[in-house]
Design a protein around this motif. Structure first.
Motif, mmCIF file in Angstrom:
data_model
loop_
_atom_site.group_PDB
_atom_site.id
_atom_site.type_symbol
_atom_site.label_atom_id
_atom_site.label_comp_id
_atom_site.label_asym_id
_atom_site.label_seq_id
_atom_site.Cartn_x
_atom_site.Cartn_y
_atom_site.Cartn_z
ATOM 1 N N CYS A 102 16.506 -20.209 -7.251
ATOM 2 C CA CYS A 102 17.129 -21.531 -7.373
ATOM 3 C C CYS A 102 16.767 -22.194 -8.707
ATOM 4 N N PHE A 103 15.540 -21.989 -9.158
ATOM 5 C CA PHE A 103 15.081 -22.608 -10.390
ATOM 6 C C PHE A 103 15.435 -21.789 -11.625
ATOM 7 N N GLY A 104 16.086 -20.631 -11.414
ATOM 8 C CA GLY A 104 16.498 -19.811 -12.543
ATOM 9 C C GLY A 104 15.395 -18.968 -13.141
ATOM 10 N N LEU A 105 14.272 -18.847 -12.433
ATOM 11 C CA LEU A 105 13.157 -18.059 -12.931
ATOM 12 C C LEU A 105 13.402 -16.577 -12.677
ATOM 13 N N SER A 106 12.653 -15.747 -13.366
ATOM 14 C CA SER A 106 12.765 -14.306 -13.159
ATOM 15 C C SER A 106 12.361 -13.963 -11.734
ATOM 16 N N PRO A 107 12.897 -12.886 -11.181
ATOM 17 C CA PRO A 107 12.589 -12.528 -9.794
ATOM 18 C C PRO A 107 11.097 -12.311 -9.573
ATOM 19 N N MET A 108 10.669 -12.626 -8.369
ATOM 20 C CA MET A 108 9.287 -12.369 -7.998
ATOM 21 C C MET A 108 9.110 -10.874 -7.784
ATOM 22 N N THR A 109 8.165 -10.275 -8.460
ATOM 23 C CA THR A 109 7.958 -8.840 -8.349
ATOM 24 C C THR A 109 6.575 -8.546 -7.784
ATOM 25 N N ALA A 110 6.500 -7.460 -7.055
ATOM 26 C CA ALA A 110 5.231 -7.058 -6.458
ATOM 27 C C ALA A 110 4.370 -6.342 -7.490
ATOM 28 N N GLN A 111 3.071 -6.414 -7.278
ATOM 29 C CA GLN A 111 2.152 -5.554 -7.996
ATOM 30 C C GLN A 111 2.077 -4.232 -7.232
ATOM 31 N N VAL A 112 1.231 -3.329 -7.670
ATOM 32 C CA VAL A 112 1.011 -2.097 -6.922
ATOM 33 C C VAL A 112 -0.483 -1.921 -6.691
ATOM 34 N N ALA A 113 -0.821 -1.322 -5.571
ATOM 35 C CA ALA A 113 -2.217 -1.073 -5.234
ATOM 36 C C ALA A 113 -2.326 0.265 -4.517
ATOM 37 N N VAL A 114 -3.493 0.851 -4.593
ATOM 38 C CA VAL A 114 -3.763 2.143 -3.974
ATOM 39 C C VAL A 114 -4.402 1.923 -2.610
ATOM 40 N N LEU A 115 -3.843 2.532 -1.588
ATOM 41 C CA LEU A 115 -4.382 2.425 -0.239
ATOM 42 C C LEU A 115 -5.742 3.111 -0.184
ATOM 43 N N ASN A 116 -6.727 2.408 0.369
ATOM 44 C CA ASN A 116 -8.100 2.888 0.328
ATOM 45 C C ASN A 116 -8.494 3.754 1.522
ATOM 46 N N GLU A 117 -7.629 3.809 2.531
ATOM 47 C CA GLU A 117 -7.903 4.646 3.694
ATOM 48 C C GLU A 117 -6.592 4.970 4.401
ATOM 49 N N ASP A 118 -6.582 6.019 5.208
ATOM 50 C CA ASP A 118 -5.379 6.376 5.961
ATOM 51 C C ASP A 118 -4.999 5.266 6.933
ATOM 52 N N VAL A 119 -3.694 5.046 7.090
ATOM 53 C CA VAL A 119 -3.189 4.063 8.054
ATOM 54 C C VAL A 119 -2.091 4.732 8.878
ATOM 55 N N VAL A 120 -2.198 4.588 10.201
ATOM 56 C CA VAL A 120 -1.165 5.096 11.105
ATOM 57 C C VAL A 120 -0.401 3.904 11.671
ATOM 58 N N PHE A 121 0.932 3.944 11.545
ATOM 59 C CA PHE A 121 1.792 2.875 12.067
ATOM 60 C C PHE A 121 3.094 3.528 12.522
ATOM 61 N N LYS A 122 3.298 3.617 13.834
ATOM 62 C CA LYS A 122 4.398 4.414 14.374
ATOM 63 C C LYS A 122 5.753 3.710 14.462
ATOM 64 N N PRO A 123 5.832 2.388 14.683
ATOM 65 C CA PRO A 123 7.169 1.768 14.751
ATOM 66 C C PRO A 123 7.954 1.976 13.457
ATOM 67 N N ASP A 124 9.259 2.156 13.588
ATOM 68 C CA ASP A 124 10.104 2.361 12.411
ATOM 69 C C ASP A 124 10.425 1.010 11.775
ATOM 70 N N LEU A 125 9.389 0.413 11.204
ATOM 71 C CA LEU A 125 9.484 -0.909 10.587
ATOM 72 C C LEU A 125 8.719 -0.891 9.274
ATOM 73 N N THR A 126 9.131 -1.758 8.354
ATOM 74 C CA THR A 126 8.296 -1.991 7.173
ATOM 75 C C THR A 126 7.069 -2.765 7.630
ATOM 76 N N TYR A 127 5.903 -2.265 7.269
ATOM 77 C CA TYR A 127 4.652 -2.857 7.739
ATOM 78 C C TYR A 127 3.975 -3.576 6.579
ATOM 79 N N PHE A 128 3.862 -4.890 6.717
ATOM 80 C CA PHE A 128 3.141 -5.672 5.728
ATOM 81 C C PHE A 128 1.692 -5.778 6.189
ATOM 82 N N LEU A 129 0.871 -4.932 5.621
ATOM 83 C CA LEU A 129 -0.513 -4.775 6.042
ATOM 84 C C LEU A 129 -1.399 -5.744 5.262
#
Length: 398
Positions: free
Chosen positions: A314-341
């Motif tokens: 709305c304010f005409g600013l550049s899109p909000m972009t994500a950073q990237v990070a390395v997962l520090n341990e295995d994660v199991v998540f079975k539902p077919d959903l995007t998981y915001f951990l």
């Protein structure tokens, strides 16, 4: 049910410009600049001395002169003095370079005895220690182009070109509407079956980072009251952020009430956790409605991932972009959903962000948000996310 990227696209397509307004420079910090800031004169506006010392005409140094009588002193804020031939003037940092001078020698490289400056170095270059007029910017040049979030640096530039007020993007009129008979104000003493309002204050704080002072309203679990309350709010506000009342419960009247009021539903439910029961639409008068889930983590996540990018658009600013990070341990998540951990992040010696999962107590665990730094976005389509994998990271820390 939409994927996260599909929902994001629809939300951003509904962004709109709320026009601009003039505000005093003292109140402009944090707002979005809506006008270019243009140099009203050269930067710097004169040949500026950058070191305390003496100013000379370099041609006499080149001729072999190493001792200069001190004729006077040029202080900052004084009109330029005239340098007499084969002499020098003491000059202070920030002063205008005297007429006839073209080189400044710092005090550390001279010795003054009885009004005479004796050079103690042979390493003198023509034009040294002078910030040349217009070397940074020229008169008429755009110094800052909109849109831009106004910070201390932008305030400083505006002040130096004589702006006492700035054109900034207008802020939308926003209402945060919590729902539910179980909710009482944070100042109240809740009964055993009640909880204090938290989402309204969390969302208010998030919007406050943009300078938006949102109204806080509440609707009880009654169909007609919900319809009437939403009808009034749609007339008064540009944006409604609802919290709760959008799931499948028999007392979740929000979707029905919005439909009754002629609000167009653009989507309902997103393939994500938390925040799956997220409703988004637009009223006939153009008002935008974000009907967020009632669970605190869900409401906060949806505001972070959808409302904030919408505001930027709305304010005409550049899109909000994500950073990237390395997962520090295995994660199991079975539902077919995007998981915001929810994760804590640490930066290793190589500058790489590593994300440590914080399980918490689910989407109702508001306190866990205070322990985490942001959300790691684990994409749908898999159920094992391996240690060492790189994913999008959405921070809510500054």
């Amino acid at each position: 049910m939409l994927r996260v990227d599909q929902a994001t696209t629809i939300v951003l397509e509904l962004a709109r410009d709320f026009d601009a307004e003039l505000v005093p420079i003292e109140l402009a910090a944090g707002r979005v600049l809506a006008e270019p800031l243009i140099a009203d004169r050269d930067f710097p506006p004169f040949n500026r001395v950058t070191m305390d010392g003496i100013a000379i005409d370099y041609q006499f140094y080149k001729q072999g002169i190493r001792h200069f009588n001190i004729a006077d002193m040029q202080a900052a804020g004084m009109p330029p003095l005239q340098l007499p031939p084969q002499q020098c003037l003491e000059v202070m940092t920030g002063a205008v370079l005297p007429r006839g001078a073209d080189t400044v020698i710092r005090y550390e490289d001279i010795r003054i005895v009885d009004g005479v400056a004796h050079l103690e170095t042979q390493n003198i270059e023509a034009g040294q220690n002078i910030h040349q007029q217009g070397s940074d910017r020229r008169q008429g040049e755009i110094l800052i182009a909109p849109p831009r979030i106004v910070g201390p640096a932008e305030i400083g530039v505006a002040a130096t070109i004589g702006k006492v007020a700035l054109q900034v993007k207008k802020l939308p009129q926003v209402a945060i509407i919590s729902t539910g008979d179980e909710i009482v104000d944070s100042s109240a003493t809740p009964l055993p079956h009640q909880i204090r309002s938290s989402n309204a204050y969390t969302l208010h704080a998030l919007l406050g980072q943009w300078g938006i002072d949102a109204a806080r309203l509440h609707l009880v679990d009654d169909r007609q009251t919900t319809i009437q309350g939403l009808q009034d709010a749609l007339i008064r506000y540009d944006v409604l952020l609802l919290s709760g009342g959008v799931s499948m419960g028999k007392l979740d009247y929000v979707p029905e009430a919005l439909s009754t009021l002629g609000v167009t539903k653009l989507f309902y439910k997103v393939q994500q956790r938390p925040g799956k029961p997220f409703w988004f639409g637009q009223a006939e008068n153009g008002a935008t409605i974000f009907a967020l889930p009632g669970n605190p983590v869900s409401a906060f996540l949806c505001a972070l991932i959808y409302v904030q990018p919408w505001l930027r658009q709305c304010f005409g600013l550049s899109p909000m972009t994500a950073q990237v990070a390395v997962l520090n341990e295995d994660v199991v998540f079975k539902p077919d959903l995007t998981y915001f951990l929810q994760v804590q992040v640490q930066t290793n010696d190589a500058g790489q962000m590593r994300a440590l999962p914080l399980a918490g107590g689910g989407s109702g665990d508001l306190v866990n948000l205070t322990q985490a730094d942001g959300f790691l976005e684990l994409p749908l389509g898999q159920d094992l996310y391996k240690k060492g994998s790189i994913f999008k990271y959405w921070s809510y820390r500054h």
